[in-house]
Every structure is written in structure tokens, then in C-alpha cells.
Motif scaffolding. Sequence first.
Motif, PDB file in Angstrom:
ATOM      1  N   ILE A   5      13.216  -9.824   2.388  1.00  0.00           N
ATOM      2  CA  ILE A   5      12.536  -8.729   2.605  1.00  0.00           C
ATOM      3  C   ILE A   5      11.022  -9.060   3.334  1.00  0.00           C
ATOM      4  N   PHE A   6      10.796  -8.989   4.534  1.00  0.00           N
ATOM      5  CA  PHE A   6       9.482  -9.367   5.018  1.00  0.00           C
ATOM      6  C   PHE A   6       8.612  -8.245   4.963  1.00  0.00           C
ATOM      7  N   LEU A   7       7.505  -8.502   4.244  1.00  0.00           N
ATOM      8  CA  LEU A   7       6.376  -7.288   4.168  1.00  0.00           C
ATOM      9  C   LEU A   7       5.543  -7.468   4.948  1.00  0.00           C
ATOM     10  N   THR A   8       5.192  -6.544   5.952  1.00  0.00           N
ATOM     11  CA  THR A   8       4.203  -6.617   7.088  1.00  0.00           C
ATOM     12  C   THR A   8       3.412  -5.424   7.206  1.00  0.00           C
ATOM     13  N   GLY A   9       2.341  -5.557   7.897  1.00  0.00           N
ATOM     14  CA  GLY A   9       1.262  -4.596   7.963  1.00  0.00           C
ATOM     15  C   GLY A   9       0.050  -5.324   8.135  1.00  0.00           C
ATOM     16  N   PHE A  10      -0.988  -4.538   8.060  1.00  0.00           N
ATOM     17  CA  PHE A  10      -2.488  -4.788   8.436  1.00  0.00           C
ATOM     18  C   PHE A  10      -2.932  -5.658   7.282  1.00  0.00           C
ATOM     19  N   MET A  11      -4.202  -6.430   7.429  1.00  0.00           N
ATOM     20  CA  MET A  11      -4.486  -7.138   6.409  1.00  0.00           C
ATOM     21  C   MET A  11      -4.966  -6.062   5.513  1.00  0.00           C
ATOM     22  N   GLY A  12      -4.929  -6.586   3.973  1.00  0.00           N
ATOM     23  CA  GLY A  12      -5.455  -5.501   3.253  1.00  0.00           C
ATOM     24  C   GLY A  12      -4.641  -4.232   2.996  1.00  0.00           C
ATOM     25  N   CYS A  13      -3.381  -4.334   3.296  1.00  0.00           N
ATOM     26  CA  CYS A  13      -2.188  -3.232   3.145  1.00  0.00           C
ATOM     27  C   CYS A  13      -1.490  -3.427   1.857  1.00  0.00           C
ATOM     28  N   GLY A  14      -1.757  -4.476   1.185  1.00  0.00           N
ATOM     29  CA  GLY A  14      -1.014  -4.607  -0.407  1.00  0.00           C
ATOM     30  C   GLY A  14       0.020  -5.491  -0.270  1.00  0.00           C
ATOM     31  N   PRO A 105      -7.526   3.226   7.066  1.00  0.00           N
ATOM     32  CA  PRO A 105      -8.391   2.536   7.262  1.00  0.00           C
ATOM     33  C   PRO A 105      -9.497   2.236   6.215  1.00  0.00           C
ATOM     34  N   GLU A 106      -9.723   3.291   5.491  1.00  0.00           N
ATOM     35  CA  GLU A 106     -10.522   3.430   4.301  1.00  0.00           C
ATOM     36  C   GLU A 106     -10.159   2.484   3.220  1.00  0.00           C
ATOM     37  N   SER A 107      -8.615   2.599   2.815  1.00  0.00           N
ATOM     38  CA  SER A 107      -8.402   2.000   1.793  1.00  0.00           C
ATOM     39  C   SER A 107      -8.137   0.397   2.153  1.00  0.00           C
ATOM     40  N   ILE A 108      -7.998   0.161   3.395  1.00  0.00           N
ATOM     41  CA  ILE A 108      -7.957  -1.175   3.964  1.00  0.00           C
ATOM     42  C   ILE A 108      -9.514  -1.782   3.697  1.00  0.00           C
ATOM     43  N   LEU A 109     -10.455  -1.066   4.267  1.00  0.00           N
ATOM     44  CA  LEU A 109     -11.710  -1.720   4.053  1.00  0.00           C
ATOM     45  C   LEU A 109     -12.308  -1.851   2.558  1.00  0.00           C
ATOM     46  N   ASP A 110     -11.965  -1.084   1.737  1.00  0.00           N
ATOM     47  CA  ASP A 110     -11.975  -1.103   0.471  1.00  0.00           C
ATOM     48  C   ASP A 110     -11.409  -2.508  -0.127  1.00  0.00           C
ATOM     49  N   ARG A 111     -10.189  -2.647   0.213  1.00  0.00           N
ATOM     50  CA  ARG A 111      -9.438  -4.051  -0.301  1.00  0.00           C
ATOM     51  C   ARG A 111      -9.847  -5.391   0.159  1.00  0.00           C
ATOM     52  N   VAL A 148       9.421   2.183   6.751  1.00  0.00           N
ATOM     53  CA  VAL A 148       7.825   2.539   6.731  1.00  0.00           C
ATOM     54  C   VAL A 148       7.395   3.066   5.349  1.00  0.00           C
ATOM     55  N   ILE A 149       6.688   2.311   4.562  1.00  0.00           N
ATOM     56  CA  ILE A 149       6.198   2.726   3.330  1.00  0.00           C
ATOM     57  C   ILE A 149       4.731   3.162   3.363  1.00  0.00           C
ATOM     58  N   ALA A 150       4.181   4.289   2.844  1.00  0.00           N
ATOM     59  CA  ALA A 150       2.626   4.483   2.740  1.00  0.00           C
ATOM     60  C   ALA A 150       2.344   3.844   1.520  1.00  0.00           C
ATOM     61  N   THR A 151       1.400   3.103   1.215  1.00  0.00           N
ATOM     62  CA  THR A 151       0.854   2.482   0.051  1.00  0.00           C
ATOM     63  C   THR A 151      -0.276   3.366  -0.786  1.00  0.00           C
ATOM     64  N   ASP A 152      -0.875   4.229   0.170  1.00  0.00           N
ATOM     65  CA  ASP A 152      -2.210   4.780  -0.457  1.00  0.00           C
ATOM     66  C   ASP A 152      -1.806   5.660  -1.740  1.00  0.00           C
ATOM     67  N   ASP A 153      -2.904   5.353  -2.764  1.00  0.00           N
ATOM     68  CA  ASP A 153      -2.727   6.193  -4.057  1.00  0.00           C
ATOM     69  C   ASP A 153      -1.345   5.761  -4.556  1.00  0.00           C
ATOM     70  N   HIS A 154      -0.532   5.007  -4.248  1.00  0.00           N
ATOM     71  CA  HIS A 154       0.695   4.683  -5.132  1.00  0.00           C
ATOM     72  C   HIS A 154       0.638   3.330  -5.749  1.00  0.00           C
TER      73      HIS A 154
END
Length: 169
Positions: A5-14, A105-111, A148-154
Motif C-alpha cells: 500500500i503506497f501512501l502518496t500525497g503532498f508533504m504534510g498530508c499525514g 493547504p491550511e492543514s498542510i501548512l499547520d503540519r 483518494v482519501i481526505a484526511t482533514d479533521d479525520h
Amino acid sequence: MKKFIFLTGFMGCGKTTIGKAMKKRLHIPYYDTDEMIESETGLTIPEIFKDKGEAHFRDLETELLSGFKDLRPGVVSCGGGLVLRPENVTLMKSLGTIVFLTATPESILDRVIRADNRPLLEGRKTVEDITKLLSSRLPTYESAADIVIATDDHSPDFIIDEILSQLDN
Ligand code: S3P
């Protein structure tokens, strides 16, 4: 587990948080491509970017990925730029499933705000700059993704449940 299982996504996405939580919950091997490159080269990611350049780092990523066929399948936290090379995506698809974790972008910045280990974000830690880089990469992340999975607030457990339910489909 038969496939990676390859987890991909922008820096700071979890990716790291979710990858480690999956290892703990599912008792599967966990790999982190950045950590593997750092331990193989004896250099930090910022050192590699500074001394050898981004292109060299991308070569190291492709080389590392080609060795995954000999590893026990598990969950992989991928460097945020790993899917930018089409040959990497082909390799990843032959070995398993690509999961794109999204975040605003807001939660990425936060992380990422307090960390100094991401050369591409140095001097660019604003919502505007992150939005720009994220938008330029979004089509690539989306076209590479099987899931595709949204991580915000989860919570990690909720996100893992989502991944597992979609993997079964
Ligand atoms: C990068 C993401 C980083 C690391 C390197 C480049 C990128 O990994 O591989 O700094 O191009 O998005 P994380 O996504 O784990 O921060």
C-alpha cells in the motif's frame, strides 16, 4: 498482505502518521522512502538536495523503488514527489495500490510549519505558496491514485478504515 500500500500525497498530508498507525494496527511491515534514502546514503534529505541537487534525489528514489519487489509487502510512506516520475508510478502499480491522501493547504501548512527537513518548502511556508505547488502537482497525484482519501479533521483510525474498505472493493 500480498501487495504493497503506497501512501502518496503532498508533504504534510499525514503519510507517516497513517503509515505508522497501519503498521501498529495491522501488524504489517512499514517503510518510509525518505528514511530509507537517508540511511542508505548517510545524508539527510536537505543535505542531498543541497550537495547533489533534486534530480539526484529523484534518481535515488527510483533506484530505491526498484528494490521493493524483493521486500515483504507492507505499507509505504512515500516522499511527496515520488509519483512525479511516470516510471515510478508504473513500478508502484505493479507492486500494489496507490493511495492519495489529500489535505487542504491550511492543514498542510499547520503540519509543516515547524519542521526544517523539507527543502522544497524552505522560505515558502505560506498558504499561497503551498496552494501553488499543490495545484501544480494535483493532476499527477490524482491520475496516479487508485484510491483518494481526505484526511482533514479525520482520525488515523477513520482514515485507515476508509483505506481498508476501498481496498476490499
Ligand atoms: C518531497 C517530499 C519530502 C521529501 C523531499 C521532497 C516532495 O517527503 O521526499 O523533501 O517533492 O514533495 P515528505 O512528503 O514525506 O515530506
